[in-house]
Design a protein around this motif. Structure first.
Motif, short mmCIF file in Angstrom:
data_model
loop_
_atom_site.label_atom_id
_atom_site.label_comp_id
_atom_site.label_asym_id
_atom_site.label_seq_id
_atom_site.Cartn_x
_atom_site.Cartn_y
_atom_site.Cartn_z
N ASN B 88 -31.94 -61.80 69.34
CA ASN B 88 -31.54 -61.02 70.50
C ASN B 88 -31.99 -61.71 71.78
OD1 ASN B 88 -30.06 -58.64 69.97
ND2 ASN B 88 -31.86 -57.77 68.95
N ARG B 89 -31.04 -62.02 72.65
CA ARG B 89 -31.38 -62.69 73.92
C ARG B 89 -31.60 -61.65 75.01
NH1 ARG B 89 -32.05 -68.31 73.50
NH2 ARG B 89 -32.16 -68.23 71.25
N TYR B 90 -32.32 -62.03 76.04
CA TYR B 90 -32.50 -61.12 77.18
C TYR B 90 -31.18 -60.97 77.92
CZ TYR B 90 -37.57 -61.46 76.66
OH TYR B 90 -38.84 -61.38 76.20
N THR B 91 -30.92 -59.76 78.38
CA THR B 91 -29.72 -59.52 79.17
C THR B 91 -29.96 -60.03 80.59
OG1 THR B 91 -29.39 -57.54 77.88
CG2 THR B 91 -28.07 -57.74 79.86
#
Lengths: 251, 219
Positions: B88-91
């Motif tokens: 999960n990448r940072y938004t």
């Protein structure tokens, strides 16, 4: 002057480690800029509970910036846009009226999400158990100056000991590396005579555990030092490299 | 010595040492090229001294091995680090103040450096050392021009009369500059040098070398 502001908070919701997460946006009105960020979340949760909805789960404990429990990646920064403070010390006066604030959990393979904004940081405990201690009981407080320690060393050890283990370094690192945390824990003991004896064994054991738990390889970008709420210096990383390499070359 | 491969600091040591060797090679290469600025004759003498003599070929082979090592580990470390960053990448993410752009994009800059490096090899190394190793004394370029394999000055004159080559080399040097400003600093940091008094913005200052040596030991 602090005034009351209306904001939107875009918060990461995730029911369990395995389920897929998503963002949900909430409107909050009349939030005092004098309140802290966590108080703002308390107000939000109270509102959600009154509406019969599930409150947002987030970590917090002492709320005075010393326990290392609070986290949150706020608008692209761990512990928010303010410098050298933890999330609990962040105030709403750092935000303006009408702003949309994005709140995400620490995202890193080493820190899996438990629920919503709460992540599992027990990997840090495991690294500590691997060697972040002195093996013998060193007794009570010794007489001052009975063991002379140079002032600069005492200060460097204290600066390293300021680390509260919150994990902001891992959260902000593009490599998901835990080197700033491990190096602070190695340094605070290696610089003092009581910890010096086991320094080599400690550095090897803690680095091995860090690698085993899936943290990344440090590339010295320095982002950890910039975002650290306790301003831990990356000089500690250089010290850990030195401790580790000299221990390995001696073997 | 398995810790060199199995530990994160060991892998970074491989990157740092191979990188420093490549920097030393660049300095060696640069010192020879400086001769071409002053005298074509002097430069050609150096070219014929190296040419396809056994020591030059042996050094090239070692260099190729080091480049391969540096590249392989760069790829490996980048993949490992992406995995450690999580799925999960940072938004929203922001580059913190004081963190250099180069330090966060070393792999991409390295790829640019590699691309121009291949161009450079095809223009000079292929026509000079490689052609000579094959037993020819002259290289025939794509437009039919023939130049002697040890006439380095003529090669420089031929290629740098094309504007696109000049532009390409300037882009290369810029990429190399960014790669080295972070790379050299990071290599010293890894081998235990510290910048105790200075800023950690990855810029090399003249006093850095003094600082890195004077504060190298905590004892």
């Amino acid at each position: 002057m602090d005034k009351n502001i209306n904001i939107k908070v875009k918060i990461w919701r995730q029911r369990s480690p395995k389920e897929k997460g998503f963002f949900e946006t909430y409107n909050l009105e009349n939030i005092s800029q004098g309140s802290s960020f966590l108080e703002m979340l308390d107000i939000l949760n109270e509102k959600l509970i009154n509406e019969g909805k599930e409150p947002v789960v987030f970590d917090h404990d002492c709320r005075e910036g010393i326990c290392g429990m609070c986290s949150l990646y706020i608008n692209g920064h761990p512990h928010g846009p303010d410098e050298d403070v933890t999330t609990c010390q962040l105030h709403m006066r750092k935000f303006h009226d009408g702003e949309t604030i994005t709140v995400e959990p620490w995202r890193s393979a080493g820190f899996p999400v438990i629920r919503d904004l709460m992540v599992n940081r027990s990997a840090f405990d495991e690294i500590m158990q691997a060697g972040g201690y002195v093996s013998v009981n060193t007794g009570g407080v010794p007489d001052a100056n009975s063991t002379p320690i140079a002032k600069d060393k005492a200060e460097m050890a204290m600066d390293a000991a300021a680390c509260i283990g919150c994990g902001a370094c891992v959260a902000t690192c593009k490599n998901g590396s835990a080197m700033l945390f491990v190096s602070a824990k190695v340094s605070q003991l290696a610089l003092l005579p009581q910890g010096r004896i086991e320094a080599a064994r400690r550095a090897k054991a803690m680095v091995a555990k860090m690698d085993e738990l899936g943290f990344g390889n440090c590339t010295n970008t320095g982002a950890c030092e910039q975002e650290c709420p306790k301003s831990i210096s990356i000089t500690n990383i250089a010290r850990l490299n030195r401790e580790f390499l000299s221990a390995k070359f001696k073997d | 010595m398995s810790w060199l491969i199995n530990s994160s600091i060991g892998r970074k040591l491989i990157m740092s040492v191979s990188g420093i060797v490549l920097v030393l090679f660049l300095l060696f290469h640069l010192s020879m090229n400086v001769a071409a600025v002053f005298s074509a004759e002097a430069y050609n003498t150096i070219c014929s001294l190296l040419g396809s003599n056994w020591y030059a070929v042996a050094a090239t082979a070692v260099l190729a091995a080091i480049i391969a090592l540096h590249f392989t580990y760069a790829t490996l470390l980048t993949l490992q680090n992406r995995k450690a960053r999580g799925s999960n990448r940072y938004t929203v993410s922001a580059r913190p103040k004081g963190v250099s752009w180069a330090s966060q994009n070393m792999f991409v800059i390295g790829l640019i450096v590699c691309g121009f490096f291949i161009l450079h090899l095809s223009q000079f190394w292929y026509n000079m050392m490689f052609t000579e190793v094959l037993g020819h004394e002259e290289a025939t370029l794509c437009d039919g021009t023939t130049i002697g394999t040890t006439d380095g000055a003529a090669f420089i004159e031929y290629y740098f009369s094309h504007l696109w080559v000049v532009v390409a080399y300037l882009i290369w040097y810029t990429a190399l500059w960014f790669h080295l400003t972070h790379g050299i600093w990071s290599a010293f940091k890894l081998s235990g040098g510290t910048m105790r008094y200075g800023s950690n913005d990855g810029k090399l200052s003249p006093t850095f070398w003094l600082r890195s040596s004077s504060s190298a030991s905590p004892e």
